[in-house]
Design an enzyme around this catalytic site. Structure first.
Site, mmCIF file in Angstrom:
data_model
loop_
_atom_site.group_PDB
_atom_site.id
_atom_site.type_symbol
_atom_site.label_atom_id
_atom_site.label_comp_id
_atom_site.label_asym_id
_atom_site.label_seq_id
_atom_site.Cartn_x
_atom_site.Cartn_y
_atom_site.Cartn_z
ATOM 1 N N GLU A 1 -5.088 15.075 -4.453
ATOM 2 C CA GLU A 1 -5.841 14.046 -3.716
ATOM 3 C C GLU A 1 -5.684 14.276 -2.213
ATOM 4 O O GLU A 1 -6.635 14.140 -1.443
ATOM 5 C CB GLU A 1 -5.335 12.651 -4.104
ATOM 6 C CG GLU A 1 -5.927 11.565 -3.217
ATOM 7 C CD GLU A 1 -5.646 10.138 -3.700
ATOM 8 O OE1 GLU A 1 -5.052 9.959 -4.763
ATOM 9 O OE2 GLU A 1 -6.053 9.213 -2.966
ATOM 10 N N GLY B 1 0.845 -1.194 0.000
ATOM 11 C CA GLY B 1 0.000 0.000 0.000
ATOM 12 C C GLY B 1 0.875 1.236 0.000
ATOM 13 O O GLY B 1 1.044 1.904 -1.024
ATOM 14 N N GLU C 1 1.867 8.964 8.415
ATOM 15 C CA GLU C 1 3.322 8.853 8.624
ATOM 16 C C GLU C 1 4.071 9.143 7.320
ATOM 17 O O GLU C 1 5.133 9.766 7.324
ATOM 18 C CB GLU C 1 3.694 7.447 9.120
ATOM 19 C CG GLU C 1 3.214 7.128 10.524
ATOM 20 C CD GLU C 1 1.771 6.631 10.583
ATOM 21 O OE1 GLU C 1 1.036 6.719 9.582
ATOM 22 O OE2 GLU C 1 1.370 6.152 11.658
HETATM 23 C C1 LIG Z 1 -11.728 2.717 2.976
HETATM 24 C C2 LIG Z 1 -10.486 2.685 2.148
HETATM 25 C C3 LIG Z 1 -10.513 3.146 0.836
HETATM 26 C C4 LIG Z 1 -9.383 3.086 0.038
HETATM 27 N N1 LIG Z 1 -9.458 3.469 -1.295
HETATM 28 C C5 LIG Z 1 -8.408 3.215 -2.104
HETATM 29 C C6 LIG Z 1 -8.531 3.404 -3.520
HETATM 30 O O1 LIG Z 1 -9.570 3.854 -4.031
HETATM 31 N N2 LIG Z 1 -7.463 3.086 -4.298
HETATM 32 C C7 LIG Z 1 -6.305 2.585 -3.789
HETATM 33 O O2 LIG Z 1 -5.396 2.314 -4.559
HETATM 34 N N3 LIG Z 1 -6.164 2.402 -2.456
HETATM 35 C C8 LIG Z 1 -7.185 2.684 -1.610
HETATM 36 N N4 LIG Z 1 -7.061 2.463 -0.256
HETATM 37 C C9 LIG Z 1 -5.804 1.955 0.263
HETATM 38 C C10 LIG Z 1 -5.016 2.977 1.067
HETATM 39 O O3 LIG Z 1 -4.505 3.988 0.250
HETATM 40 C C11 LIG Z 1 -3.925 2.194 1.825
HETATM 41 O O4 LIG Z 1 -4.595 1.445 2.833
HETATM 42 C C12 LIG Z 1 -2.867 3.084 2.427
HETATM 43 O O5 LIG Z 1 -2.071 3.673 1.424
HETATM 44 C C13 LIG Z 1 -1.953 2.314 3.381
HETATM 45 O O6 LIG Z 1 -1.465 1.151 2.785
HETATM 46 P P1 LIG Z 1 -1.602 -0.263 3.551
HETATM 47 O O7 LIG Z 1 -2.989 -0.389 4.009
HETATM 48 O O8 LIG Z 1 -1.032 -1.305 2.693
HETATM 49 O O9 LIG Z 1 -0.691 -0.074 4.842
HETATM 50 P P2 LIG Z 1 0.868 -0.393 4.960
HETATM 51 O O10 LIG Z 1 1.603 0.164 3.811
HETATM 52 O O11 LIG Z 1 1.025 -1.810 5.288
HETATM 53 O O12 LIG Z 1 1.221 0.484 6.250
HETATM 54 C C14 LIG Z 1 0.681 0.166 7.538
HETATM 55 C C15 LIG Z 1 1.057 1.268 8.491
HETATM 56 O O13 LIG Z 1 2.463 1.311 8.624
HETATM 57 C C16 LIG Z 1 2.896 2.632 8.853
HETATM 58 N N5 LIG Z 1 3.829 3.032 7.765
HETATM 59 C C17 LIG Z 1 3.788 2.688 6.458
HETATM 60 N N6 LIG Z 1 4.780 3.271 5.780
HETATM 61 C C18 LIG Z 1 5.492 3.993 6.677
HETATM 62 C C19 LIG Z 1 6.635 4.841 6.597
HETATM 63 N N7 LIG Z 1 7.273 5.032 5.427
HETATM 64 N N8 LIG Z 1 7.077 5.426 7.720
HETATM 65 C C20 LIG Z 1 6.458 5.208 8.897
HETATM 66 N N9 LIG Z 1 5.362 4.444 9.045
HETATM 67 C C21 LIG Z 1 4.888 3.840 7.950
HETATM 68 C C22 LIG Z 1 1.652 3.512 8.858
HETATM 69 O O14 LIG Z 1 1.199 3.662 10.187
HETATM 70 C C23 LIG Z 1 0.658 2.679 8.052
HETATM 71 O O15 LIG Z 1 -0.685 2.999 8.374
HETATM 72 C C24 LIG Z 1 -8.171 2.576 0.576
HETATM 73 C C25 LIG Z 1 -8.136 2.143 1.893
HETATM 74 C C26 LIG Z 1 -9.261 2.169 2.675
HETATM 75 C C27 LIG Z 1 -9.177 1.633 4.067
#
Ligand SMILES: Cc1cc2nc3c(=O)[nH]c(=O)nc-3n(C[C@H](O)[C@H](O)[C@H](O)COP(=O)(O)OP(=O)(O)OC[C@H]3O[C@@H](n4cnc5c(N)ncnc54)[C@H](O)[C@@H]3O)c2cc1C
Length: 387
Positions: free
Chosen positions: A252, A139, A377
């Site tokens: 965005e 993500g 973050e």
């Molecule tokens: C309701 C909803 C709608 C969404 N809509 C879309 C959409 O339309 N299109 C789309 O493509 N995505 C969408 N998303 C996805 C969203 O953009 C991702 O959930 C988000 O970018 C985080 O990625 P992840 O969930 O894989 O978390 P991860 O990348 O696994 O990260 C988990 C946590 O780790 C920490 N973390 C991550 N990176 C770092 C860093 N570099 N430094 C410090 N801490 C860090 C943060 O606390 C983060 O929350 C949606 C998500 C939700 C829940």
């Protein structure tokens, strides 16, 4: 609702056409959407007819040029749609994503032929848009996406899976983030349009059950040898996807900040009305100095947020909103949104914890603002890079 903060109108609002448009949008949400919100929350999506109605009313692609079927407005029009949607509590209708996030990719990076092909149908509501970046395995680290698009003659063959995609059950135009050259990392990423009605091998997973934003459909998507013409590549050549995303992500992110301010205003307005009528200890909840001080703090912080958000909107209109400032809008306002809504819920007592009360719904709806569009973050990382 609008007067809850008494913030003087920003420069960009000083236009009669914008205020007339804002009123018309508010009336549309009140008349056409509000009576259906509960039904949408139960079923987990907004029906396609509502998109068509919004298209007829000029709410879709408000900032797209008239030559491509849009309303010929600019980001000010999107900003007031976002605001009105929050004020009226039209939970889950993914117009903002469609209008202020996806259509701009096509308008900015599409060829003349692509713009003529897709924008008029996005403006009418025949097409509903989604953007598929996130995958089960990645993500935040967008460069690590695994979905591939391999060239085969004059087609791309797309394979991979996406998750958490907003409008995922209803969208029929999906901006898909895929690697056209997996050996090049971020430089091998391209944006490819998939019209789901036109292809085979595309499947939607279940409508994911979320803790908030219940009326919004959010889904897994699967691409199994999905063939699309090479002319669906956005931009003149492969490998531009990451740069295209980085160019448009500031907008965005500021959109998320604007959604935050709108919801904060609604939360404060709802809470003032509630505490002034709720009786306790021979008076109302409002009569406690604690309530007045808490709401005074909320109003002050919300005012600071709104002034900053208006400033970012002005920068965006002037094409000067950089990634770090947009990240400040996204992270700081979404954190504040959760904090203020939590305070407001407390003043509602047990009723605040009930799903039927708007403040309880806002509490659950707000939480994701700190995660999607780039976790807060990651926003701080982008800000830190400028120091
Ligand atoms: C309701 C909803 C709608 C969404 N809509 C879309 C959409 O339309 N299109 C789309 O493509 N995505 C969408 N998303 C996805 C969203 O953009 C991702 O959930 C988000 O970018 C985080 O990625 P992840 O969930 O894989 O978390 P991860 O990348 O696994 O990260 C988990 C946590 O780790 C920490 N973390 C991550 N990176 C770092 C860093 N570099 N430094 C410090 N801490 C860090 C943060 O606390 C983060 O929350 C949606 C998500 C939700 C829940």
């Amino acid at each position: 609702m609008q007067d809850v903060l008494n913030v003087p109108p920003a420069k960009w609002r000083d236009d009669e056409e914008i205020s007339i448009f804002s009123d018309a949008v508010g009336q549309f949400f009140e008349r056409e959407c509000k009576p259906h919100v509960e039904e949408w929350r139960k079923q987990g999506y907004v029906p396609h007819e509502m998109w068509k109605k919004a298209g007829e009313a000029g709410l879709l692609c408000a900032s797209v040029s008239e030559e491509y079927g849009g309303a010929g407005g600019d980001f000010r029009h999107e900003a007031v749609i976002i605001e009105q949607q929050q004020w009226k509590g039209i939970d889950g209708f993914g117009i903002t994503l469609h209008n202020a996030i996806i259509a701009p990719y096509i308008e900015a990076f599409g060829s003349e032929e692509q713009k003529k092909k897709w924008l008029p149908r996005l403006a009418s509501g025949d097409l509903i848009a989604a953007i598929a970046m996130t995958e089960p395995g990645t993500g935040s680290d967008l460069q690590a996406v695994k979905t591939t698009a391999k060239k085969d003659g004059n087609h791309y063959v797309i394979n991979g899976s996406k998750t958490f995609i907003s409008n995922g059950q209803t969208a029929n135009l999906i901006v898909t983030v895929a690697k056209t050259d997996p050996s090049k990392g971020g430089k091998g990423i391209s944006l490819i349009i998939v019209e789901t009605d036109e292809v085979e091998g595309f499947e939607r997973g279940r409508n994911l059950e979320k803790i908030g934003q219940k009326a919004a459909d959010t889904s897994e998507l699967f691409f199994n040898d999905v063939r699309v013409p090479t002319s669906n590549l956005l931009g003149p050549e492969e490998g531009q996807g990451f740069v295209q995303l980085m160019t448009k992500l500031p907008q965005e992110r500021h959109v998320i900040g604007l959604q935050g301010v709108g919801m904060i205003e609604r939360a404060i307005a709802e809470t003032i009305a509630y505490v002034k009528q709720r009786q306790a200890f021979g008076g109302t909840i409002w009569d406690f100095q604690n309530t007045q001080f808490k709401l005074a703090e909320c109003k002050t912080e919300a005012t600071v947020a709104k002034v900053f958000a208006d400033h970012c909107t002005q920068l965006l209109i002037e094409n000067k909103l950089d990634a770090a400032t947009a990240s400040m809008s996204k992270y700081w306002i979404s954190d504040l949104q959760c904090k203020i809504i939590d305070e407001c819920l407390q003043l509602h007592g047990g009723y605040g914890y009930m799903d039927e009360y708007p403040i309880g719904q806002m509490y659950a709806d707000a939480r994701v603002q700190r995660i999607y569009g780039g976790a807060n973050e990651v926003m701080k990382m982008l800000i830190a890079r400028t120091m």
